[in-house]
Design an enzyme around this catalytic site. Structure first.
Site, PDB file in Angstrom:
ATOM      1  N   CYS A   1       0.833  -1.215   0.000  1.00  0.00           N
ATOM      2  CA  CYS A   1       0.000   0.000   0.000  1.00  0.00           C
ATOM      3  C   CYS A   1       0.865   1.261   0.000  1.00  0.00           C
ATOM      4  O   CYS A   1       0.636   2.194  -0.780  1.00  0.00           O
ATOM      5  CB  CYS A   1      -0.911  -0.011   1.223  1.00  0.00           C
ATOM      6  SG  CYS A   1      -0.052  -0.420   2.747  1.00  0.00           S
ATOM      7  N   ASN A   2       1.896   1.297   0.833  1.00  0.00           N
ATOM      8  CA  ASN A   2       2.775   2.469   0.902  1.00  0.00           C
ATOM      9  C   ASN A   2       3.537   2.658  -0.401  1.00  0.00           C
ATOM     10  O   ASN A   2       3.637   3.774  -0.924  1.00  0.00           O
ATOM     11  CB  ASN A   2       3.786   2.297   2.039  1.00  0.00           C
ATOM     12  CG  ASN A   2       3.212   2.737   3.374  1.00  0.00           C
ATOM     13  OD1 ASN A   2       2.694   3.845   3.498  1.00  0.00           O
ATOM     14  ND2 ASN A   2       3.289   1.867   4.377  1.00  0.00           N
TER      15      ASN A   2
ATOM     16  N   HIS B   1      -2.002   5.651   6.401  1.00  0.00           N
ATOM     17  CA  HIS B   1      -0.598   6.081   6.490  1.00  0.00           C
ATOM     18  C   HIS B   1      -0.514   7.517   5.978  1.00  0.00           C
ATOM     19  O   HIS B   1      -1.310   7.915   5.116  1.00  0.00           O
ATOM     20  CB  HIS B   1       0.306   5.270   5.562  1.00  0.00           C
ATOM     21  CG  HIS B   1       0.266   3.791   5.726  1.00  0.00           C
ATOM     22  ND1 HIS B   1       0.763   3.146   6.832  1.00  0.00           N
ATOM     23  CD2 HIS B   1      -0.173   2.808   4.895  1.00  0.00           C
ATOM     24  CE1 HIS B   1       0.644   1.828   6.666  1.00  0.00           C
ATOM     25  NE2 HIS B   1       0.076   1.596   5.503  1.00  0.00           N
TER      26      HIS B   1
HETATM   27  P1  NAD Z   1      -5.216 -10.591   6.601  1.00  0.00           P
HETATM   28  O1  NAD Z   1      -4.589 -11.237   7.764  1.00  0.00           O
HETATM   29  O2  NAD Z   1      -6.230  -9.528   6.807  1.00  0.00           O
HETATM   30  O3  NAD Z   1      -5.885 -11.688   5.668  1.00  0.00           O
HETATM   31  C1  NAD Z   1      -5.221 -12.867   5.331  1.00  0.00           C
HETATM   32  C2  NAD Z   1      -6.267 -13.931   5.027  1.00  0.00           C
HETATM   33  O4  NAD Z   1      -5.606 -15.124   4.622  1.00  0.00           O
HETATM   34  C3  NAD Z   1      -7.141 -14.305   6.219  1.00  0.00           C
HETATM   35  O5  NAD Z   1      -8.460 -14.500   5.760  1.00  0.00           O
HETATM   36  C4  NAD Z   1      -6.562 -15.628   6.702  1.00  0.00           C
HETATM   37  O6  NAD Z   1      -7.542 -16.455   7.306  1.00  0.00           O
HETATM   38  C5  NAD Z   1      -6.110 -16.221   5.396  1.00  0.00           C
HETATM   39  N1  NAD Z   1      -5.003 -17.175   5.530  1.00  0.00           N
HETATM   40  C6  NAD Z   1      -4.053 -17.207   6.494  1.00  0.00           C
HETATM   41  N2  NAD Z   1      -3.193 -18.213   6.232  1.00  0.00           N
HETATM   42  C7  NAD Z   1      -3.610 -18.796   5.091  1.00  0.00           C
HETATM   43  C8  NAD Z   1      -3.148 -19.878   4.339  1.00  0.00           C
HETATM   44  N3  NAD Z   1      -2.048 -20.560   4.672  1.00  0.00           N
HETATM   45  N4  NAD Z   1      -3.822 -20.225   3.225  1.00  0.00           N
HETATM   46  C9  NAD Z   1      -4.935 -19.538   2.826  1.00  0.00           C
HETATM   47  N5  NAD Z   1      -5.422 -18.495   3.524  1.00  0.00           N
HETATM   48  C10 NAD Z   1      -4.772 -18.138   4.639  1.00  0.00           C
HETATM   49  O7  NAD Z   1      -4.006 -10.064   5.696  1.00  0.00           O
HETATM   50  P2  NAD Z   1      -4.030  -8.842   4.685  1.00  0.00           P
HETATM   51  O8  NAD Z   1      -3.820  -7.584   5.462  1.00  0.00           O
HETATM   52  O9  NAD Z   1      -5.190  -8.953   3.780  1.00  0.00           O
HETATM   53  O10 NAD Z   1      -2.658  -9.102   3.925  1.00  0.00           O
HETATM   54  C11 NAD Z   1      -2.576 -10.006   2.820  1.00  0.00           C
HETATM   55  C12 NAD Z   1      -1.402  -9.576   1.954  1.00  0.00           C
HETATM   56  O11 NAD Z   1      -1.655  -8.244   1.489  1.00  0.00           O
HETATM   57  C13 NAD Z   1      -0.039  -9.507   2.657  1.00  0.00           C
HETATM   58  O12 NAD Z   1       0.969  -9.799   1.724  1.00  0.00           O
HETATM   59  C14 NAD Z   1       0.064  -8.044   3.076  1.00  0.00           C
HETATM   60  O13 NAD Z   1       1.382  -7.635   3.266  1.00  0.00           O
HETATM   61  C15 NAD Z   1      -0.570  -7.380   1.863  1.00  0.00           C
HETATM   62  N6  NAD Z   1      -1.111  -6.032   2.084  1.00  0.00           N
HETATM   63  C16 NAD Z   1      -1.780  -5.704   3.225  1.00  0.00           C
HETATM   64  C17 NAD Z   1      -2.255  -4.416   3.400  1.00  0.00           C
HETATM   65  C18 NAD Z   1      -2.956  -3.993   4.646  1.00  0.00           C
HETATM   66  O14 NAD Z   1      -2.851  -2.829   5.006  1.00  0.00           O
HETATM   67  N7  NAD Z   1      -3.685  -4.849   5.315  1.00  0.00           N
HETATM   68  C19 NAD Z   1      -2.075  -3.471   2.397  1.00  0.00           C
HETATM   69  C20 NAD Z   1      -1.447  -3.844   1.202  1.00  0.00           C
HETATM   70  C21 NAD Z   1      -0.951  -5.129   1.064  1.00  0.00           C
END
Ligand code: NAD
Length: 339
Positions: A139-140, A218
């Protein structure tokens, strides 16, 4: 026939990408994959997404909780042309996707080295056309690329320094912190600068980061040395051509991320998301013609969502031109109406 898209990991990013894909005419969601049969899994089923368990072990948990799953991850991969992996970093599914013969998009928690191709629709759509694997940076990083790329293309960026004030965690999470402290990232540069360079390799950028107790957004304070002199009007003109940049005004009462998210709620979008990076119009200052300062805010839960939709179009070659894909995505999500 619309392209068949699976979403592995239905959390903060996954559920938003699923809803955005469901809005497009040229792709549809064949299933969403969850590791646990929690409330998000139940809501996904209620929204009529086909729900799959991440593994046989997870499937047994689903059965025990009385949550109906259509099968496991391998089953939905058989139905899909492409999987958007929104699982936590290093979940390690690459080999499985290769075996299943599906294309895949990962998120910013993964290293660039996983795909050797990081995507931003405005910058390198054409380069990613037809690729098998790609990563949408964080995101950043996406927020920084959104404003720095037009500056570099229009005026040239000699060097940039971004001080990143990072939210502690997402609003739906109560585990992480800090809750009453400011935590500097002592690694120098923070990983964001090198991450921007995975998409803009020529850009001379340095980043410094601090984590603060907030969950909304952020904020980046950015200083840029421009190659060509420009005034605030010229800078605004360059950014106004980018629908994924929204201007906000301190003079109109938008003093902080609180009012930006209030504005996002007033736009009545899905989950009150702000897909655009928000730039304070009256916080843009040019000193001596070539030194630019500005502030921008990033809604971490949603700015990468339109990029994921465009990345799907690029990988599956549903649209040859990035500009046209972005227009379709933006129209479906109401992007460009914020400011
Ligand atoms: P999150 O924890 O909100 O969601 C992850 C999901 O994956 C959950 O539903 C969890 O139950 C599921 N999960 C966990 N382990 C799993 C597995 N082994 N197999 C299948 N599903 C599984 O995470 P998020 O914030 O959505 O982040 C996901 C990705 O996006 C990461 O790479 C993160 O760095 C990136 N990201 C996050 C944000 C943010 O601000 N939240 C922003 C941009 C990018």
């Amino acid at each position: 026939m619309p392209a068949r898209i699976a979403i592995n990991g239905y959390g903060t990013i996954g559920k938003r990408v699923a809803d955005a894909v469901a809005l497009q005419g040229d792709m549809h969601v064949v299933g969403v994959v969850k590791a646990r049969p929690d409330f998000e899994a139940k809501l996904a089923a209620r929204k009529s997404y086909a729900l799959y368990a991440a593994s046989e072990h997870a499937l047994r948990k689903f059965e025990k909780a009385g949550v109906k799953a259509s099968g496991v991850l391998e089953d939905v991969l058989k139905e899909a042309d492409l999987v958007v992996d929104c699982t936590p970093e290093e979940s390690g599914y690459k080999k499985l996707y290769e075996k299943a013969g599906v294309k895949a998009i990962w998120q910013g928690g993964e290293e660039h080295a996983l795909t050797n191709l990081s995507f931003n629709a405005a910058v390198n759509y054409a380069e990613c056309l037809g690729a098998t694997f790609v990563r949408v940076p964080s995101c950043n990083t996406t927020g920084l690329i959104r404003t720095l790329y037009p500056l570099d293309a229009g005026l040239g960026v000699e060097r940039a320094l971004a001080v990143m004030v990072r939210r502690a965690t997402d609003p739906g999470d109560s585990k992480k912190g800090p809750i009453n402290a400011i935590e500097p990232e002592l690694e120098m540069p923070s990983h964001h600068g090198p991450d921007v360079q995975t998409v803009l390799p020529q850009l001379d950028i340095h980043t410094i980061a601090l984590k603060v107790p907030t969950t909304l957004m952020h904020v980046h304070a950015v200083s840029v040395d421009l190659k060509k002199a420009a005034d605030e009007e010229r800078i605004a003109e360059l950014w106004k051509r980018q629908p994924r940049i929204a201007f906000v005004e301190g003079g109109e009462g938008v003093k902080s991320t609180a009012q930006i998210m209030e504005m996002a709620r007033d736009l009545s979008r899905n989950r009150s998301d702000l897909y655009e990076v928000a730039v304070w119009r009256d916080g843009v200052h040019v000193v001596d013609g070539k030194r630019l300062y500005y502030f921008q805010a990033v809604h971490q839960e949603s700015d990468v969502v339109p990029e994921n939709v465009d990345a799907i179009r690029a990988l599956l070659e549903l649209e040859k031109e990035g500009r046209r894909s972005m227009e379709k995505t933006d129209r479906s999500l109401g992007i460009g109406l914020a400011g």
